[in-house]
Design a protein around this motif. Structure first.
Motif, short mmCIF file in Angstrom:
data_model
loop_
_atom_site.label_atom_id
_atom_site.label_comp_id
_atom_site.label_asym_id
_atom_site.label_seq_id
_atom_site.Cartn_x
_atom_site.Cartn_y
_atom_site.Cartn_z
N TYR A 69 41.98 1.12 -39.03
CA TYR A 69 43.00 1.95 -39.67
C TYR A 69 44.18 1.19 -40.29
CZ TYR A 69 44.95 2.49 -34.95
OH TYR A 69 45.70 2.10 -33.71
N GLU A 74 46.89 7.75 -40.16
CA GLU A 74 45.36 7.84 -40.54
C GLU A 74 44.55 7.78 -39.26
OE1 GLU A 74 42.24 4.50 -42.37
OE2 GLU A 74 44.38 4.36 -42.83
N LYS A 78 42.28 11.22 -38.66
CA LYS A 78 40.62 11.05 -38.33
C LYS A 78 40.11 11.70 -37.01
CE LYS A 78 36.96 7.80 -38.74
NZ LYS A 78 36.39 6.37 -39.39
N ALA A 83 36.60 13.04 -35.35
CA ALA A 83 35.87 11.68 -35.71
C ALA A 83 35.62 11.56 -33.93
CB ALA A 83 36.52 10.65 -35.89
#
Length: 354
Positions: A69, A74, A78, A83
């Motif tokens: 990343y 970010e 995620k 995720a």
């Protein structure tokens, strides 16, 4: 004959029972075996030496895969979006505090492992983890200026950096809310964690004044500085890797007004599918030889006090990588701001959309 048949039937029955038991055991053990052979890291781009992973596999037999990343935000976004499959993440300290408050991190008790004695306790900076019960201090460094010496003979301040466009030279800044606003705060002698509206207004006005002269806000400026397409860029001390490769062309400086200092820690996710393997990796990384191996490639500071002696002189004694105390005293590290982060969000939105 009946007794023989009965004996034969019993042997067959026992074999079937043993086979059934073996199959059931295999079914239950299969996921465990698979888990022992894998580990998935979610890290900043190119922030871990592949040789470290090779040696870990050689010692443990565990295969390691890595996703990357470009920012703390970010990574968190995620994970919050659902995720799964990641075991270890490498958040900056303020993001570790945020993730801790969100209940995303596993308590590893890494501080009770014998190898933790090699860790400099000055790096136990997370408010949510003052004893190191959750995460392992991993690496630290600065965010200064990477510049092309063919275009800029010397550079030692943010003021000189922002004056370059007046000389017809291009500059770039990171696409990072805290880092960019942080420069505006530093330029006014303020804390990079200030939540005073007047301080943030000063920073906003300063960056907006510079914005027309900033060619881009990006994480990918290092290659542009190398090629000479951009004269200088706000960037990480990891840029010293390129400086050592071409010392006649590139240099990195910590501006005299001050700069931000980052620290990444190694944390196991509460949702990690391979917690045991993840803890083994944290323990493996406490070894001074392994920490030094990573630092040799990354060119940042090591949190492992006994790894420093293992570094080559050109890294250990470099003032950009291991700055003297008078420089370190001007370095500031981001803190988790809670609800006050919305103040920064508003400033950043204004900067990016103006």
């Amino acid at each position: 004959m009946k007794e023989q048949n009965k004996y034969h039937d019993n042997r067959v029955l026992n074999k079937k029972r043993l086979l059934t038991v073996a199959l059931v055991a295999a079914m239950f053990n299969a996921p465990s075996i698979s888990a022992q052979e894998s580990l998935k890291l979610y890290n900043w781009g190119d922030y871990i030496n592949p040789e470290v992973l090779t040696q870990f596999k050689a010692q443990t037999g565990i295969d390691v895969s890595v996703d990357t990343y470009t920012s703390n935000e970010e990574m968190l976004a995620k994970l919050q979006a659902g995720a799964t499959g990641y075991d270890i993440v490498f958040p900056s300290v303020h993001m570790q505090d945020i993730m801790s408050h969100l209940g995303l991190l596993e308590k590893t008790h890494i501080n009770q492992f014998s190898g933790f004695k090699h860790i400099d306790t000055h790096f136990l900076t997370a408010k949510s983890d003052p004893k190191g019960e959750y995460c392992l201090p991993y690496a630290w460094g600065t965010v200064g200026i990477l510049y092309n010496k063919k275009q800029v003979k010397s550079l030692d301040s943010w003021q000189e950096f922002f004056n370059l466009p007046q000389q017809g030279k291009k500059i770039a800044m990171l696409d990072d809310m805290r880092e960019v606003i942080g420069v505006g705060l530093i330029e006014h002698g303020k804390s990079v964690n200030s939540t005073r509206r007047e301080d943030l207004k000063l920073a906003q006005e300063f960056i907006l004044k510079q914005k027309p002269n900033v060619s881009s806000f990006t994480y990918d400026s290092a290659p542009l500085v190398q090629s000479g397409d951009i004269a200088a860029a706000q960037w990480y001390v990891g840029g010293m890797l390129y400086v050592f490769q071409t010392p006649d062309e590139l240099d990195f400086v910590i501006p005299k007004e001050g700069a931000t200092m980052y620290q990444e820690n190694m944390c196991v996710l509460k949702s990690a599918p391979n917690k045991s393997n993840a803890k083994k990796f944290l323990e493996f990384f406490t070894q001074p030889e392994i920490a030094a191996l990573n630092t040799k490639q990354q060119m940042n500071g090591s949190t492992n006090k006994d790894a420093i002696a293992l570094l080559p002189d050109y890294i250990r004694d470099n003032p950009s990588i291991n700055p003297p105390e008078q420089v370190r005293s001007k370095l500031q590290m981001f803190a988790e701001l809670g609800k006050d982060i919305k103040l920064y969000d508003r400033v950043w939105t204004k900067i990016r959309t103006h």
